[in-house]
Motif scaffolding. Sequence first.
Motif, PDB file in Angstrom:
ATOM      1  N   SER A  24       0.836  -1.207   0.000  1.00  7.48           N
ATOM      2  CA  SER A  24       0.000   0.000   0.000  1.00  7.48           C
ATOM      3  C   SER A  24       0.867   1.252   0.000  1.00  7.48           C
ATOM      4  O   SER A  24       0.601   2.218  -0.746  1.00  7.48           O
ATOM      5  N   GLU A  25       1.921   1.263   0.824  1.00  9.71           N
ATOM      6  CA  GLU A  25       2.832   2.413   0.849  1.00  9.71           C
ATOM      7  C   GLU A  25       3.589   2.540  -0.468  1.00  9.71           C
ATOM      8  O   GLU A  25       3.799   3.661  -0.974  1.00  9.71           O
ATOM      9  N   TYR A  26       3.980   1.420  -1.029  1.00  9.35           N
ATOM     10  CA  TYR A  26       4.680   1.421  -2.315  1.00  9.35           C
ATOM     11  C   TYR A  26       3.823   2.030  -3.416  1.00  9.35           C
ATOM     12  O   TYR A  26       4.300   2.862  -4.205  1.00  9.35           O
ATOM     13  N   VAL A  27       2.559   1.663  -3.479  1.00  9.13           N
ATOM     14  CA  VAL A  27       1.676   2.200  -4.518  1.00  9.13           C
ATOM     15  C   VAL A  27       1.571   3.716  -4.377  1.00  9.13           C
ATOM     16  O   VAL A  27       1.641   4.459  -5.370  1.00  9.13           O
ATOM     17  N   THR A  28       1.434   4.199  -3.154  1.00  7.87           N
ATOM     18  CA  THR A  28       1.347   5.644  -2.929  1.00  7.87           C
ATOM     19  C   THR A  28       2.617   6.349  -3.375  1.00  7.87           C
ATOM     20  O   THR A  28       2.581   7.371  -4.076  1.00  7.87           O
ATOM     21  N   ASN A  29       3.767   5.805  -2.992  1.00  4.62           N
ATOM     22  CA  ASN A  29       5.042   6.441  -3.342  1.00  4.62           C
ATOM     23  C   ASN A  29       5.303   6.388  -4.839  1.00  4.62           C
ATOM     24  O   ASN A  29       5.769   7.367  -5.438  1.00  4.62           O
ATOM     25  N   GLU A  30       5.009   5.238  -5.460  1.00  7.85           N
ATOM     26  CA  GLU A  30       5.290   5.082  -6.893  1.00  7.85           C
ATOM     27  C   GLU A  30       4.430   6.015  -7.724  1.00  7.85           C
ATOM     28  O   GLU A  30       4.849   6.491  -8.793  1.00  7.85           O
ATOM     29  N   THR A  31       3.242   6.303  -7.228  1.00  8.87           N
ATOM     30  CA  THR A  31       2.302   7.147  -7.973  1.00  8.87           C
ATOM     31  C   THR A  31       2.753   8.604  -8.003  1.00  8.87           C
ATOM     32  O   THR A  31       2.298   9.378  -8.848  1.00  8.87           O
ATOM     33  N   ARG A  32       3.661   8.997  -7.117  1.00 11.97           N
ATOM     34  CA  ARG A  32       4.202  10.372  -7.179  1.00 11.97           C
ATOM     35  C   ARG A  32       4.855  10.632  -8.523  1.00 11.97           C
ATOM     36  O   ARG A  32       4.815  11.748  -9.048  1.00 11.97           O
ATOM     37  N   THR A  33       5.480   9.594  -9.086  1.00 10.26           N
ATOM     38  CA  THR A  33       6.172   9.751 -10.372  1.00 10.26           C
ATOM     39  C   THR A  33       5.337   9.200 -11.517  1.00 10.26           C
ATOM     40  O   THR A  33       5.157   9.878 -12.536  1.00 10.26           O
TER      41      THR A  33
END
Length: 575
Positions: free
Chosen positions: A528-537
């Motif tokens: 869940s945290e990965y999806v949020t962070n990856e979506t920044r880019t």
Amino acid sequence: MKKKFIYLMAILSVTFSCGDEFSDTPAIGALSDDALANPQGVDLLLTGAYGMLDGWRSNNKGNQFAVGGDNWWCDVISDDAHKGSTDGDQIELYQIETFDWQTANDYFRAKFTALYAGVNRANAVLSVINGIDRDALLPADAAAITGQEAEARFLRGHYYFELTKMYGNVSIVSVENYEALEFNQPNSGPAWEQIESDFQFAIENLPATRAEQPDPGRPTAFVARAYMGKAHLYQGDWANALTELNAVINSGEFALNAEYLDNFNAAGENGPESVFAIQYAADTGQSFNGNIGGTLNFPGGGPFGSCCGFYSPTIDLANAFQVDGDGLPLFDTYNDDDFKNDYGINSDEPFEPDTTTPVDPRLDYTVGRRGIDYNGFGEHVGKEWIRAGFNDISGPYLPKKNVYQAEELATNQGAGAWGQQHSGINYNIIRYADVLLMAAEAAVETGDLATALNYVNQVRERAANTSVVQAVDGGGPAANYQVGLYPSFPDANFAREAVRFERRVELGMEGHRLFDLRRWDVADQVISEYVTNETRTIDNFGPKMNAYQPQFDLMPIPLTSIDLSGGILTQNPGY
């Protein structure tokens, strides 16, 4: 009389029932049990059982790219890798990455059936062995048969281990079931008891050392102990895991390669760090001894005309290699800022890679990034080598560990259709760094922080002393590489986080990450945290993703297999 079918190059195929789901091919040649009831005949059957380590057989079921023994596509379920390529290419893998899981997905089916083909090939060996009167053999032949039985049981243990860690509730098909063609057995739970029994027999009956068993493709007793330790680790049986893994470490049979890269090139194959590996081989032709399951995972263009741009390291993974001023990982803050990358920038537009932020040198042996040498092929030029478009949910990076070096182009490149590659580089199912880190994990959980510190620092010390990737202009190191050793583990929580982080940066893009997250019971939170962070880019990544659900901690039992079993197989909860 039962028949065993021996195929070209001594590859075995056995006719199975269960709706012909696993493996059903016409016989090209056949030998009776009597003809095989000797060490030479059994070895032919063993060759077939070893042959399933790469998952490939002439009558694959499901998607052919899912069968590989390196489990590359399982990284796509984790925070290590994107599917890569365009969203519409291999749509079933796109559905897996986005957590739109269907029980009829052919990736799940392909892996499931390939592993059961391995179980059945091992059972075919054991069936012939059970019919041999060892008292009637010469002592040397009887001893050889016992060793071959240990190899077959080791292989069966491996296949059951892979089935259990992926699917959880699996069927136990005994030799007696195999002989009676009773393949439809209930999948009432994990196979740990069977796995431990097989590995224990292997420990007691395999040659102890490489001096006694010089063939690197075959296990020794210490290889079996590494597997036994891993099996205990996956069950949370920390004390027994540490006992087995310490025995492997203290055996003197294995060591870390001086060079990190030697785990992923021809020069280091079957070296001191390789505990057990799939023995791939390739040439400039269409080699079926290469890694066929991984043929999609090369630049979508680039310096050697490859295809197909799959298996792209994530921005999250690249971020994880950032370190502090002491060369230590940024446990909780590595994702606060993305390491500089060229996402959204075309190759004809200017871009300069980050050469000042301190990073672990393993970054540039794991992640192919623009402006940095790509496995000796010269500077990675960016978007021209990336098949995915900016509207696809893939990032700016290329995989490196699975791609041969430029100097190996003529010997480790098997050419498939459409520019697909069949790499001849071995895949280390278990390597010594993995053993050290598994032992460190078990040590933390048993309260032995000093041992955990020692083992983690051994892995980090190699990273600190390995050669680093050089700048393409010949001006020295390609980045500001730093690795520090931990001065201490102040408490168990810190130690646990250090071990888990070290597993990621040491073993990234090697097919382990998903299963680590699952057994640590953190997959939901981390992804869940990965999806949020990856979506920044990658701004359309999050909107295309579905939420991680508890049932995703196990893969679904393939619907086709359930149907063909007549309902004897049951589905995992939640599907």
